[in-house]
Design an enzyme around this catalytic site. Structure first.
Site, short mmCIF file in Angstrom:
data_model
loop_
_atom_site.label_atom_id
_atom_site.label_comp_id
_atom_site.label_asym_id
_atom_site.label_seq_id
_atom_site.Cartn_x
_atom_site.Cartn_y
_atom_site.Cartn_z
N LYS A 266 91.88 4.03 63.36
CA LYS A 266 90.54 3.98 62.75
C LYS A 266 90.59 4.71 61.43
O LYS A 266 91.39 5.65 61.26
CB LYS A 266 89.51 4.64 63.66
CG LYS A 266 88.10 4.12 63.47
CD LYS A 266 87.94 2.74 64.07
CE LYS A 266 86.56 2.18 63.93
NZ LYS A 266 86.40 0.96 64.74
N GLY B 209 69.73 -1.73 66.53
CA GLY B 209 70.72 -1.88 65.45
C GLY B 209 70.79 -3.34 65.08
O GLY B 209 71.11 -4.18 65.92
N GLY C 281 72.51 -4.96 62.36
CA GLY C 281 73.50 -5.30 61.34
C GLY C 281 74.29 -6.50 61.80
O GLY C 281 73.76 -7.39 62.47
N ASN C 282 75.58 -6.51 61.46
CA ASN C 282 76.42 -7.65 61.82
C ASN C 282 76.37 -7.93 63.33
O ASN C 282 76.07 -9.05 63.75
CB ASN C 282 77.86 -7.34 61.36
CG ASN C 282 78.83 -8.43 61.76
OD1 ASN C 282 79.11 -8.62 62.94
ND2 ASN C 282 79.34 -9.17 60.80
N ALA C 283 76.67 -6.92 64.14
CA ALA C 283 76.76 -7.12 65.59
C ALA C 283 75.39 -7.50 66.17
O ALA C 283 75.27 -8.49 66.92
CB ALA C 283 77.31 -5.86 66.25
P1 NAD Z 1 76.29 -2.79 60.30
O1 NAD Z 1 76.54 -1.81 59.23
O2 NAD Z 1 76.33 -4.22 59.98
O3 NAD Z 1 74.89 -2.50 60.99
C1 NAD Z 1 74.51 -1.27 61.48
C2 NAD Z 1 73.04 -1.38 61.90
O4 NAD Z 1 72.65 -0.21 62.57
C3 NAD Z 1 72.11 -1.54 60.70
O5 NAD Z 1 71.11 -2.50 61.01
C4 NAD Z 1 71.46 -0.16 60.58
O6 NAD Z 1 70.16 -0.22 60.00
C5 NAD Z 1 71.41 0.23 62.03
N1 NAD Z 1 71.28 1.68 62.22
C6 NAD Z 1 71.90 2.69 61.57
N2 NAD Z 1 71.47 3.87 62.03
C7 NAD Z 1 70.57 3.62 63.01
C8 NAD Z 1 69.79 4.41 63.86
N3 NAD Z 1 69.85 5.73 63.81
N4 NAD Z 1 68.97 3.76 64.76
C9 NAD Z 1 68.92 2.41 64.81
N5 NAD Z 1 69.64 1.61 64.03
C10 NAD Z 1 70.45 2.20 63.13
O7 NAD Z 1 77.34 -2.43 61.48
P2 NAD Z 1 77.90 -3.38 62.62
O8 NAD Z 1 79.15 -3.98 62.12
O9 NAD Z 1 76.82 -4.25 63.16
O10 NAD Z 1 78.31 -2.28 63.70
C11 NAD Z 1 77.36 -1.72 64.60
C12 NAD Z 1 78.08 -1.02 65.73
O11 NAD Z 1 78.96 -1.94 66.35
C13 NAD Z 1 78.95 0.17 65.31
O12 NAD Z 1 78.96 1.15 66.32
C14 NAD Z 1 80.31 -0.45 65.18
O13 NAD Z 1 81.32 0.53 65.32
C15 NAD Z 1 80.27 -1.43 66.33
N6 NAD Z 1 81.24 -2.51 66.19
C16 NAD Z 1 81.11 -3.47 65.24
C17 NAD Z 1 82.06 -4.45 65.15
C18 NAD Z 1 81.95 -5.56 64.14
O14 NAD Z 1 82.82 -6.44 64.16
N7 NAD Z 1 80.93 -5.61 63.31
C19 NAD Z 1 83.14 -4.45 66.02
C20 NAD Z 1 83.25 -3.47 67.00
C21 NAD Z 1 82.27 -2.50 67.06
#
Ligand code: NAD
Length: 416
Positions: free
Chosen positions: A105, A217, A219-221
């Site tokens: 990481k 949350g 975002g992407n996920a």
């Molecule tokens: P991202 O940056 O696209 O989105 C993050 C989201 O979380 C945003 O909407 C943000 O506004 C929200 N957020 C931030 N702080 C917050 C809070 N205190 N309360 C509520 N919402 C909050 O990130 P992502 O890629 O969607 O990743 C989200 C989680 O999924 C992370 O823990 C990441 O490690 C995990 N993850 C993502 C992937 C991936 O492929 N995208 C893969 C494995 C794990």
């Protein structure tokens, strides 16, 4: 317990699995620590002409099963302990998904929301210049994570290729399609989570097409979970979503496509027509069938776990549930699909991307999704079987599956 930092939580989770498996002392100690850690001081020229100095990290946790693999997070609260914990979880994740990879990481302590594209590009290139000698398809392959994007991966790949002097697209995954990215990578994390929910519904005799669900949350996920839940499970009602600026709820149902469009247009879910506001804390405690924690770590703790009412918690975020909360949720009969199983779709398609880069031939989207479904279903089945045998919760069972696989590789190499 609630004051543990994320790495102490990761070590505690390993300790529980080691105890349950009767793992020998040397193997246990080896698996408690990262094999290698790097910290970089990164001076970057900002748009105002001044130089700002950022702290960057890369942790290579264990490469007994293959090259390290794991994302890069850009976040103001990033610390070495968060990166260590996430690197440990990557090791268990690649093992539970049975990928021939280890775990790593990276991160940078920064606030990308306050940075211009030019500043982000200079930071991305600075991180790659510092990390390049430790990376490569046979060493360590980064990918996007919180607040890092395909564009950032493209800048990093370009910088790496300038350094080594030849094409090497597999050095980083999550790239744009035009630069060797894989079909299906954009929604793979959420898709894998929804495949897990589908399998969990079978085990719990829940009709997935009638599920209510909420997402913390967006975002992407989180966004892809909103739409794929309905698409893959043939129905379901989304009742609440949230992001860092708050949440919205409508018990009658929220249209997933429209709330995604609203988020993309306005930058937040707040103010989505036909909904009421809800806090991030209250969203977690909603009476829904499926909860998708999809933001940051440590949101379900010993304090709020007793109020959690969902039947299945599908952890798309890394580390959203503390060990104390795990025990409470298990006692309440909540099936927690642990992060490193539930969100392993992302790294699985990252691995597919690396494979395609290496033999320079690209698969169709259907091929990717089909292979992903097979991998995730196998992983869920292995973990569920272990859970039944060991009579414990899904996280400990998933650890037991992963630790057994990584320990076997360490032993076969003669490390322990
Ligand atoms: P991202 O940056 O696209 O989105 C993050 C989201 O979380 C945003 O909407 C943000 O506004 C929200 N957020 C931030 N702080 C917050 C809070 N205190 N309360 C509520 N919402 C909050 O990130 P992502 O890629 O969607 O990743 C989200 C989680 O999924 C992370 O823990 C990441 O490690 C995990 N993850 C993502 C992937 C991936 O492929 N995208 C893969 C494995 C794990």
């Amino acid at each position: 317990m609630s004051e543990m930092n994320p790495f102490q939580i990761a070590q505690h989770q390993l300790d529980m699995a080691a105890k349950k498996l009767g793992l020998d002392e040397a193997t246990h100690e080896l698996l408690r620590w990262p094999m290698r850690e790097f910290r970089f001081t990164l001076p970057v020229r900002m748009d105002n002409g001044k130089v700002k100095v950022f702290q960057g990290y890369r942790v290579q946790y264990n490469d007994a099963r293959g090259p390290n693999k794991g994302g890069i997070r850009w976040h103001p609260d990033e610390t070495i302990d968060t990166v260590r914990a996430l690197a440990a979880w990557m090791t268990w994740k690649t093992a539970v998904a049975d990928l021939p990879l280890g775990g790593g990481k990276g991160g940078v302590t920064c606030n990308p929301k306050e940075m211009s594209d030019g500043e982000k590009e200079r930071l991305a290139r600075a991180w790659m210049r510092a990390a390049a000698r430790e990376l490569g398809v046979h060493r360590d392959v980064p990918a996007p994570d919180v607040y890092t994007t395909p564009q950032i991966m493209a800048w990093m790949m370009d910088e790496y290729e300038h350094i080594v002097g030849h094409s090497h697209p597999g050095v980083i995954t999550g790239k744009p399609l035009a630069l060797g990215g894989s079909q299906g990578r954009h929604d793979a994390t959420a898709r894998g989570g929804v495949y897990c929910v589908r399998e969990a519904c079978k085990v719990k005799s829940i009709d997935p097409s009638k599920c209510t669900y909420a997402i913390q949350g967006f975002g992407n996920a989180g966004q892809y979970a909103a739409t794929l839940h309905r698409e893959i499970l043939g129905g379901g009602k989304l009742v609440a979503v949230s992001d860092s600026s708050g949440g919205v709820i409508n018990r009658g149902g929220i249209d997933p496509e429209r709330v995604v469009a609203h988020k993309l247009e306005t930058g937040k879910v707040a103010g989505f027509p036909g909904t009421e506001p809800i806090t991030n804390e209250a969203l977690l405690e909603l009476d829904v069938d499926v909860l998708y924690p999809s933001a940051l770590e440590g949101v379900i703790t010993g304090k709020n776990a007793k109020n959690i009412k969902c039947k299945i918690s599908c952890e798309l975020a890394n580390g959203p549930t503390t060990p104390e909360a795990d025990d409470i949720l298990f006692g309440k009969g909540v099936m927690v699909l642990p992060d490193f199983l539930a969100n392993s779709g992302g790294v699985t398609v990252s691995y597919f991307e690396q494979v395609q880069n290496t033999y320079n031939y690209y698969w169709s989207r259907d091929d990717v999704n089909q292979q992903l479904d097979r991998k995730i279903t196998d992983a869920f089945t292995a973990v569920h079987k272990m859970q039944q045998q060991a009579k414990t919760h899904m996280r400990l069972a998933a650890y037991m599956v992963s630790v057994t696989r990584v320990a076997e590789a360490c032993k076969l190499r003669g490390w322990v």
